[in-house]
Design an enzyme around this catalytic site. Structure first.
Site, PDB file in Angstrom:
ATOM      1  N   HIS A  11       0.855  -1.192   0.000  1.00  0.00           N
ATOM      2  CA  HIS A  11       0.000   0.000   0.000  1.00  0.00           C
ATOM      3  C   HIS A  11       0.876   1.221   0.000  1.00  0.00           C
ATOM      4  O   HIS A  11       1.652   1.443   0.924  1.00  0.00           O
ATOM      5  CB  HIS A  11      -0.901  -0.012   1.250  1.00  0.00           C
ATOM      6  N   VAL A 448      -5.578  -5.003  11.138  1.00  0.00           N
ATOM      7  CA  VAL A 448      -4.522  -4.522  10.253  1.00  0.00           C
ATOM      8  C   VAL A 448      -4.887  -4.879   8.826  1.00  0.00           C
ATOM      9  O   VAL A 448      -5.621  -5.841   8.573  1.00  0.00           O
ATOM     10  CB  VAL A 448      -3.147  -5.126  10.623  1.00  0.00           C
ATOM     11  N   ASP A 449      -4.357  -4.085   7.881  1.00  0.00           N
ATOM     12  CA  ASP A 449      -4.777  -4.261   6.490  1.00  0.00           C
ATOM     13  C   ASP A 449      -4.100  -5.441   5.814  1.00  0.00           C
ATOM     14  O   ASP A 449      -4.587  -5.965   4.838  1.00  0.00           O
ATOM     15  CB  ASP A 449      -4.524  -2.972   5.689  1.00  0.00           C
ATOM     16  N   LYS A 450      -2.951  -5.884   6.315  1.00  0.00           N
ATOM     17  CA  LYS A 450      -2.269  -7.019   5.698  1.00  0.00           C
ATOM     18  C   LYS A 450      -1.231  -7.550   6.668  1.00  0.00           C
ATOM     19  O   LYS A 450      -0.781  -6.836   7.570  1.00  0.00           O
ATOM     20  CB  LYS A 450      -1.607  -6.607   4.385  1.00  0.00           C
TER      21      LYS A 450
END
Length: 532
Positions: A11, A448-450
């Site tokens: 990201h 968390v996004d990843k």
């Protein structure tokens, strides 16, 4: 054969919002010698609103190393008609003041009158190391003072000669008490009952009562506590400075004559064409114009694996280039980089007070005068109400003054918040202020996004499969030979996990394919390890 590995999607940080800086006009130096030092780099700064007829002065004050000094400065400057705003940064020992035009010399004189030695900062100047007392020398003097105070206490128990006990105590007080007494007298002169004033009163009272060892012990232990607090703030400051240290000091820039020249990163203007060699750190934010490579952005995004970069992709200062050379066009100056803004965010975070810190500040303003009045009342009325000698009650009043002093509350809270923010930044966590730090205790879940943001960036081989009809030992040996020649994290993981062949395979024509893997010739055939 083709071995495949997967990279997490990275990201990219957004450049959508412009970060603006108010670049101060160069301020004239004051008349005092302390304010005539060479310009010092102010670094990325929070923007203050400057109205017509006002100017902004940024100062570095070496003596401003704890909230006690901040309160003294506030009491001196706040309320003056020529002072519009104050902004303190204890971590960097900096003070920003918005004041009327032409008021700078008076401002510097006001700060000097309370024992401060301000140095005017200039945005954009090269960093200059400020002189300061050696921490080792200071620690040696404090340690010697504590040892002497303990020895004086021991002398009382062992009934040593009075002159020897007094001599040890006096020496202990002289080693550490000069600065405390100076600050205490300044505070009393300005009617500010801070910790330095209270300690000066307590130590002086103990000396007048003949309690020399106690006076020495109070002074030496207070000096030790002050040293520990100052070092905590210094560690926090170094953690923030370490963020900016991720970007190189010099970068290769295309000059007007068409040659590549090394220039200081802080002097490179926006829109310059910059070359970054394989394995080098990227100096400024920009956009790739030529080349293909994989860039390690862990310091910015937390992404554990390198991210492919090609023409049109953004680059960020402080990240590490992979195996390909890149040419990119800078976007913004050194202070406008994403890395500088992260460092600025940490500084802004420590400037905003947590709720418990605001409560302690308000509490101490009321509590300290009450404790002082109680101690005075105890000394004056104790003998009249409860009997006993005056000296006994004065001694008890001094004990109350030392024990009930709110220094632990006033000092420990901001130091704990600043240290926590800096430690989190050093670990890659950006907490935007003490308020949010306090709210962490209310969290029940963390999303968390990843996985790339919370992993160590060291992948491991979990399983391996060989297609039917293929010889497992031969294929794994070829995979090992290819992986062992690459520094990509996935290749390193394969080389560490695959069995080492008993006989080394001859490899020729090895070539790294940016963003795709590696290829080489083994056993008269071309093999590739990487993405399909």
């Amino acid at each position: 054969m083709s071995a495949k590995h997967h990279q997490d999607h990275a990201h990219e940080p957004s450049h959508g919002q412009q970060h603006r800086h108010h670049h101060d006009q160069d301020q004239a130096h004051g008349a005092a010698d302390a304010c005539c030092a060479a310009p010092v780099y102010a670094g990325p700064q929070t923007e203050l609103q400057v109205q017509a007829g006002q100017e902004l002065t940024r100062l570095r004050i070496e003596q401003m190393d704890c909230p006690v000094e901040e309160q003294l400065i506030r009491k001196k400057l706040e309320g003056k008609k020529h002072i519009a705003a104050l902004q303190f940064n204890l971590m960097q020992r900096q003070l920003a003041v918005v004041h009327s035009e032409g008021y700078q010399e008076t401002l510097l004189a006001d700060l000097q009158s309370i024992g401060m030695q301000p140095v005017v900062l200039h945005v954009g100047a090269m960093p200059t190391e400020l002189p300061s007392e050696s921490p080792k020398k200071e620690l040696f003097m404090i340690s010697a003072s504590v040892v002497l105070a303990l020895t004086a206490e021991l002398g009382v128990w062992l009934v040593w000669p009075g002159w020897l006990v007094i001599g040890l105590a006096v020496l202990a007080i002289l080693l550490t008490g000069g600065t405390v007494y100076k600050k205490g007298l300044i505070a009393l002169r300005h009617r500010n009952l801070n910790i330095n004033a209270l300690m000066s009163i307590a130590v002086t009272g103990a000396v007048l009562l003949g309690e020399w060892p106690e006076a020495a012990m109070v002074m030496s232990l207070f000096a030790l506590a002050e040293y520990i607090e100052a070092r905590s703030l210094d560690r926090a400051r170094r953690a923030v400075d370490g963020l900016l240290a991720l970007s190189p000091e010099e970068i290769e820039v295309l000059a007007a004559d068409g040659s590549w020249q090394k220039q200081a990163a802080q002097s490179v203007v926006s829109g310059s064409l910059i070359k970054v060699a394989p394995g080098a750190r990227i100096g400024l934010d920009g956009v790739v114009e030529q080349g293909v490579s994989a860039v390690n952005q862990a310091s910015i995004t937390g992404e554990s694996l390198p991210v492919e970069k090609t023409v049109g992709d953004p680059l960020y200062a402080g990240t590490v280039n992979g195996m390909g050379e890149l040419l990119y066009r800078s976007q913004g100056r050194y202070d406008d980089s994403l890395l500088a803004r992260i460092a600025l965010s940490v500084q802004q975070a420590q400037q905003s007070k947590a709720p418990v810190q605001r409560f302690v500040d308000q509490f101490s303003r009321v509590y300290t005068p009450i404790v002082t009045l109680l101690a005075l009342a105890l000394a004056l009325f104790g003998p009249l109400v409860f009997g006993g000698t005056w000296l006994d009650w004065v001694y008890k009043a001094l004990v109350l003054l030392v024990i009930a002093c709110p220094c632990a509350l006033v000092i420990s809270t901001p130091v704990a918040v600043v240290s926590a923010l800096a430690t989190a930044a050093r670990a890659g966590l950006l907490v935007k202020g003490g308020l949010h730090l306090e709210r962490v205790r209310h969290l029940d879940y963390l999303a968390v996004d990843k996985t790339g943001t919370i992993t160590a960036g060291m992948p491991r081989l979990q399983a391996q499969y060989v297609l039917e009809g293929q010889e497992s030992e031969s294929l794994l040996g070829i995979a090992y030979a290819l992986a062992s020649r690459s520094d990509h994290p996935a290749s390193v993981a394969l080389a560490q996990s695959l069995p080492t062949p008993s006989t080394a395979l001859a490899v020729s024509g090895f070539n790294a394919l940016a963003g795709s893997g590696v290829m080489a010739t083994l056993q008269q055939s071309e093999w590739r390890l990487g993405k399909l």
